[in-house]
Design a protein around this motif. Structure first.
Motif, PDB file in Angstrom:
ATOM      1  N   ALA A 277       0.828  -1.210   0.000  1.00 54.26           N
ATOM      2  CA  ALA A 277       0.000   0.000   0.000  1.00 54.26           C
ATOM      3  C   ALA A 277       0.863   1.261   0.000  1.00 54.26           C
ATOM      4  O   ALA A 277       0.523   2.258  -0.646  1.00 54.26           O
ATOM      5  N   ASP A 278       1.999   1.203   0.717  1.00 55.71           N
ATOM      6  CA  ASP A 278       2.909   2.351   0.760  1.00 55.71           C
ATOM      7  C   ASP A 278       3.407   2.698  -0.641  1.00 55.71           C
ATOM      8  O   ASP A 278       3.581   3.868  -0.983  1.00 55.71           O
ATOM      9  N   ASN A 279       3.623   1.687  -1.469  1.00 57.40           N
ATOM     10  CA  ASN A 279       4.055   1.904  -2.846  1.00 57.40           C
ATOM     11  C   ASN A 279       2.995   2.646  -3.662  1.00 57.40           C
ATOM     12  O   ASN A 279       3.297   3.267  -4.680  1.00 57.40           O
ATOM     13  N   LEU A 280       1.740   2.616  -3.164  1.00 57.63           N
ATOM     14  CA  LEU A 280       0.643   3.326  -3.821  1.00 57.63           C
ATOM     15  C   LEU A 280       0.376   4.684  -3.158  1.00 57.63           C
ATOM     16  O   LEU A 280      -0.606   5.352  -3.467  1.00 57.63           O
ATOM     17  N   GLY A 281       1.267   5.081  -2.195  1.00 55.44           N
ATOM     18  CA  GLY A 281       1.138   6.377  -1.526  1.00 55.44           C
ATOM     19  C   GLY A 281       0.183   6.384  -0.362  1.00 55.44           C
ATOM     20  O   GLY A 281      -0.288   7.440   0.075  1.00 55.44           O
ATOM     21  N   CYS A 334       0.544  -9.028 -10.840  1.00 57.61           N
ATOM     22  CA  CYS A 334       0.413  -8.487 -12.199  1.00 57.61           C
ATOM     23  C   CYS A 334      -0.191  -7.085 -12.266  1.00 57.61           C
ATOM     24  O   CYS A 334       0.169  -6.290 -13.138  1.00 57.61           O
ATOM     25  N   PHE A 335      -1.101  -6.772 -11.354  1.00 55.68           N
ATOM     26  CA  PHE A 335      -1.814  -5.491 -11.427  1.00 55.68           C
ATOM     27  C   PHE A 335      -1.170  -4.465 -10.494  1.00 55.68           C
ATOM     28  O   PHE A 335      -1.081  -4.683  -9.289  1.00 55.68           O
ATOM     29  N   VAL A 336      -0.711  -3.362 -11.055  1.00 54.83           N
ATOM     30  CA  VAL A 336      -0.119  -2.276 -10.270  1.00 54.83           C
ATOM     31  C   VAL A 336      -1.209  -1.236 -10.030  1.00 54.83           C
ATOM     32  O   VAL A 336      -1.711  -0.629 -10.968  1.00 54.83           O
ATOM     33  N   GLY A 337      -1.588  -1.064  -8.780  1.00 57.57           N
ATOM     34  CA  GLY A 337      -2.674  -0.133  -8.466  1.00 57.57           C
ATOM     35  C   GLY A 337      -3.617  -0.741  -7.458  1.00 57.57           C
ATOM     36  O   GLY A 337      -3.327  -1.783  -6.844  1.00 57.57           O
ATOM     37  N   MET A 338      -4.778  -0.125  -7.278  1.00 49.79           N
ATOM     38  CA  MET A 338      -5.711  -0.550  -6.249  1.00 49.79           C
ATOM     39  C   MET A 338      -6.266  -1.946  -6.507  1.00 49.79           C
ATOM     40  O   MET A 338      -6.533  -2.696  -5.560  1.00 49.79           O
TER      41      MET A 338
END
Length: 436
Positions: A277-281, A334-338
């Motif tokens: 989650a940190d990688n997503l800010g 595979c999915f980068v994001g929420m």
């Protein structure tokens, strides 16, 4: 006539022993987010911060066999009381650890605390299996284990709502970046004193609860199990006989390995959800809320899977849930994001039945005289939670791998673990079908 899940004469004992599952669940899941907290506060790499998990789960590996030998010599109740005592000592050691501001001291405190948890798990799991008919034992353990995530949810809630929001070291700038590293040494020192006290307090509180449970169980009479009655009559296997029996039991032997990989997958999934989650800010307190959602799914699914076992063979159900966990792991990779984060959260639904079901399958054909030592190796398999997270931390420290976020790639490790669990569920199901 169908055997009862819990007989009336065992109900009080079942309730008291089941409360222990919640106690070690609390310790497990208040500790997971501390990896990220220590990483920032003590300015550590992800790999070094994950030594928290190495210490925590290493305690299981160290003490599981001594716990089993102690229980074989004395009784389940003695094992429970010694486990609670060690749990309390480890929790109270957080007081001098915080005063010394020593990461190593915290790790030692957790190591001793998990000596106690090793005693509790080595005792409670086979004790629950023994409280009734053998044909309902795996379902009974799944029911008892359903109270483990209740304790876990309490631990996560304390971490998310009390500990993490109070950590000054996690404050961020307008861009969402942690500002702690840019502060002066004097400012950092003041923040460390405050934040380590915040981390210390819930462990001291749970230590007091453990002391109260110790007193209640010490004053309660526990029923003797079949293995304890056999011991009283002098009908017991030697340790070498037991080890030989266990080694030649293929389903048991493979079950120990499956349990090791399951615990590794569980700890990696729950520990590094914050870094994901940190990688997503997303800040730590908010990220921990996703862990709480994951644990809520885990809890609901455990009751669902316990119900499903009335109609679906537990081995087949293990393989099916393993497939679900593997698919969710692929999504997290595979999915980068929420959506990737949602897949990561979804893994918990499918992990719910794995620990007690592997445990029950592995011990199903084990002689009652060999159960205590057999249970110890299954608890010792929790060492998977010590070995794999540092490896995942090393992957995360690479930041990017072939242009893909390293934190996403790191979930290849849980994926491999789930594939091995699917194989165990399928192989054990085929063996049981071939006997018919």
């Amino acid at each position: 006539m169908k055997a009862k899940l819990i007989e009336k004469k065992y109900l009080l004992t079942f309730v008291l022993v089941t409360s222990l599952f919640a106690l070690w669940g609390f310790a497990n899941d208040i500790t997971n987010p501390m990896v990220a907290a220590f990483q920032t506060l003590m300015e550590l790499t992800a790999a070094k911060a994950s030594m928290v998990q190495f210490a925590f789960y290493g305690g299981y590996a160290t003490m599981a066999i001594p716990a089993a030998l102690f229980i074989r010599r004395y009784s389940y109740k003695s094992g429970i009381l010694l486990g609670l005592g060690l749990y309390a000592v480890g929790a109270f050691l957080f007081i001098p650890a915080a005063a010394n501001e020593s990461f190593a001291f915290f790790c030692v405190s957790l190591y001793i605390l998990t000596f106690g948890l090793a005693f509790l798990e080595t005792t409670a799991n086979p004790f629950i299996l023994s409280l009734g008919a053998k044909e309902t034992s795996t379902r009974r353990l799944n029911l008892a284990q359903a109270f483990n995530p209740m304790g876990s949810l309490c631990g996560m809630s304390v971490a998310s709502l009390i500990v993490l929001p109070q950590l000054i070291s996690d404050r961020r700038d307008a861009a969402g970046q942690i500002i702690f590293g840019a502060l002066s040494e004097a400012e950092k020192a003041d923040i460390r004193v405050h934040d380590l006290a915040v981390i210390r307090n819930p462990y001291v509180a749970i230590g007091l609860v453990v002391v109260a449970v110790f007193i209640i169980i010490a004053l309660t009479k526990m029923p003797k199990t079949q293995s304890e009655e056999q011991k009283a009559q002098g009908h017991t296997h030697t340790t070498s006989q037991t080890l030989s029996n266990l080694w030649h039991n293929t389903i048991y032997r493979e079950g120990v390995l499956a349990q090791m990989f399951y615990v590794a997958a569980q700890i990696m999934t729950w520990t590094f959800i914050i870094q994901y989650a940190d990688n997503l800010g997303i800040n730590k307190a908010t990220a921990q809320m996703y862990n709480i959602v994951a644990m809520s799914l885990f809890l609901c699914s455990r009751f669902i899977s316990t119900f499903l076992m009335k109609y679906v063979n537990s081995r087949r159900l293990l393989a099916i849930f393993g497939c679900g966990a593997a698919v969710c792991s692929l999504g997290a990779i595979c999915f980068v994001g929420m959506f990737g984060l949602y897949c990561l959260v979804g893994i918990s639904f499918f992990m719910s039945l794995m620990f007690p079901t592997i445990y029950g399958i592995a011990l199903e054909d084990v002689d009652s005289q060999d159960t205590t030592l057999g249970a110890a190796f299954l608890v010792m398999a929790i060492v998977g939670g010590a070995l794999m997270p540092p490896l995942q931390g090393l992957i995360i420290d690479q930041h990017t791998i072939m242009g893909h976020p390293a934190v996403n790639v790191s979930f290849v490790l849980p994926l491999v673990c789930f594939l091995l669990i699917i194989a165990y569920g399928y192989r054990s199901y085929v063996r049981i079908e071939n006997r018919k």
